[in-house]
Design a protein around this motif. Structure first.
Motif, short mmCIF file in Angstrom:
data_model
loop_
_atom_site.label_atom_id
_atom_site.label_comp_id
_atom_site.label_asym_id
_atom_site.label_seq_id
_atom_site.Cartn_x
_atom_site.Cartn_y
_atom_site.Cartn_z
N PHE A 224 0.86 -1.18 0.00
CA PHE A 224 0.00 0.00 0.00
C PHE A 224 0.89 1.23 0.00
O PHE A 224 1.55 1.53 0.98
CB PHE A 224 -0.89 0.03 1.25
N PHE B 133 -9.65 5.76 3.90
CA PHE B 133 -8.87 5.25 2.79
C PHE B 133 -7.72 6.18 2.43
O PHE B 133 -7.77 7.38 2.68
CB PHE B 133 -9.77 5.10 1.55
N ASP C 69 -8.39 -8.11 -1.33
CA ASP C 69 -7.32 -8.84 -2.02
C ASP C 69 -7.01 -10.17 -1.33
O ASP C 69 -7.63 -10.54 -0.33
CB ASP C 69 -6.08 -7.96 -2.20
N GLY D 120 -6.22 -6.45 2.15
CA GLY D 120 -6.50 -5.06 1.87
C GLY D 120 -7.87 -4.89 1.26
O GLY D 120 -8.38 -5.78 0.58
N TRP E 227 -9.98 -2.46 -1.31
CA TRP E 227 -9.73 -1.56 -2.43
C TRP E 227 -11.05 -1.06 -3.02
O TRP E 227 -11.99 -1.83 -3.18
CB TRP E 227 -8.94 -2.27 -3.52
N SER F 297 -7.34 2.63 -0.98
CA SER F 297 -7.10 1.38 -0.27
C SER F 297 -6.90 1.61 1.22
O SER F 297 -6.57 2.70 1.67
CB SER F 297 -5.87 0.67 -0.85
#
Length: 439
Positions: free
Chosen positions: A3, A43, A377, A383, A385, A410
């Protein structure tokens, strides 16, 4: 570091069937709160674009594409996304003319805020009229076997109506080599006129025994594809239909109505040998579920409608229409709230599904302006997104080429649930009635 963040200092009354923040950040955010407070971490922006551009072979090629109308910058709208091992995959459906690429990638190592998009798997797959390539992709999904599954709608110029220039298809690519592994054309008898396939979920039992679910947002159906048998069947159910009371959308002074059916698809973790497909129509505040074993059997999927279940109460008291959704390994469902410019969550292990058990991960009228797609993910520390794209302005207004219109954002799922009813051990607030104001 996976990230990374780059910091830089009415159509009122129109009826269309779907065609198709600077942070106000939330903590302790329950879905029953009408006014979201701003105290969390929210985020982080990964990439942002005013308009998207591509890695043309040369500047001369790019200029030729502009002159010929093959590339019209303002026509290109990122819509779907997926993440895998340092790459982001971005879809660009051919809503309008001038979209040269319908599936692209960008490396997470890019240091530019607005990097060029690279056609996936190559330029050759995006030639207009090539039905052996890619025609118009809305969303993709990565599975745990390192494969990218692509739902190609086969439809172009969708703003003016669904026109299939190629047969809708499911494609699967090996992400280690970026080579096509398999292609499946959806049979004609499973394609009612006006069908539009906009979402895909992949149910891996083994890498060989895999089922794929593709939603038909306009004709309210679900395609189930059995990869091992290379066979599909179409499932229809009343829960796939929009709620006529939830078709009105209002964003940034634009009012429009969408009759969008089954849209969000999210697979639960396997628990006690059982996995559920959670789904919802976009024009609805309800969530539904079905045991995937029902879908795996063509006879039961088609002939046992009562095996599809409604999940509790509506997720919100008002403005609870959701687009993309995904579930993490801990059974937390994340979803995009398009009428609130927000991302919500619900912990499926709580059992209760009501406004007080839903949380707001983040709300932002700038960075989350029309949150469209959402993914969790496959990393050990998962994570979350989100892709936001101001779709309402693209369709019914005008995007400002001097402003950032498209963003990929993210955070870690552990950060996303913190202080919400989705966090383990959260003390739920008492129930209280709430009326939804007219809007």
């Amino acid at each position: 570091m996976r990230f990374h963040c780059i910091f830089f200092f009415l159509v009122s009354g129109i009826y269309v069937p779907w065609l198709l923040s600077t942070a106000w950040l939330a903590s302790g955010r329950s879905g029953i709160d009408e006014n979201i407070k701003s105290t969390g971490t929210g985020f982080q922006e990964v990439f942002g674009w005013s308009q998207v551009d591509f890695t043309f072979q040369s500047e001369a090629t790019r200029q030729n594409a502009i002159r010929s109308g093959d590339y019209i910058p303002e026509s290109n709208l990122p819509l779907g996304m997926e993440v895998y091992k340092g790459r982001i995959f971005i879809t660009l459906p051919r809503w309008k003319k001038g979209i040269p690429v319908t599936l692209a990638t960008v490396s997470l190592s890019e240091r530019s805020r607005s990097p060029l998009l690279k056609p996936y798997p190559s330029w050759a797959w995006h030639m207009p009229g090539n039905c052996h390539g890619l025609t118009s992709v809305f969303r993709v999904a990565v599975d745990e076997c390192g494969r990218l599954w692509v739902a190609d709608s086969g439809a172009v110029n969708i703003v003016t109506g669904v026109k299939h220039v190629c047969t809708p298809q499911i494609l699967v690519f090996d992400l280690n080599t970026d080579r096509l592994l398999w292609r499946y054309y959806i049979p004609k008898e499973q394609l009612p006129q006006g069908s539009l396939f906009t979402n895909i979920a992949v149910d891996v039992i083994t890498c060989d025994r895999t089922f794929v679910y593709v939603s038909d947002v306009f004709r309210y159906g679900l395609i189930v594809y059995d990869f091992k048998q290379d066979k599909s069947w179409r499932v229809e159910n009343s829960y796939f239909f929009p709620d006529p009371l939830q078709t009105k959308m209002q964003l940034d002074g634009l009012t429009f109505r969408w009759n969008d059916g089954i849209f969000g698809l999210a697979l639960s973790p396997v628990r006690h040998g059982t996995r559920y497909l959670y789904f919802h129509p976009l024009s609805s505040q309800r969530e539904f579920m079905v045991d995937t074993k029902v879908l795996h059997n063509e006879t039961s999927a088609k002939n046992e409608p009562d095996m599809f279940k409604i999940v509790g109460e509506p997720r919100m008291n008002c403005k609870g229409q959701a687009s993309g959704s995904a579930m993490d390994r801990n059974g937390v469902l994340f979803y995009n709230l398009i009428n609130q410019n927000a991302v919500g969550c619900w912990n499926s292990y709580i059992g209760e599904h009501s406004p007080r058990t839903h949380g707001i991960v983040d709300q932002n009228n700038i960075t989350l302006s029309f949150p469209n797609d959402l993914k969790v993910d496959h990393e050990p520390n998962q994570g979350l997104w989100v892709l936001s794209n101001r779709l309402h302005k693209y369709l019914y207004g005008k995007l400002d080429p001097n402003d950032i219109n498209f963003r990929i954002l993210s955070t870690f799922v552990s950060n996303a649930v913190r202080g919400t009813p989705c966090e383990e051990g959260y003390l739920l607030p008492p129930r209280k009635p709430k009326q939804c104001p007219d809007y």
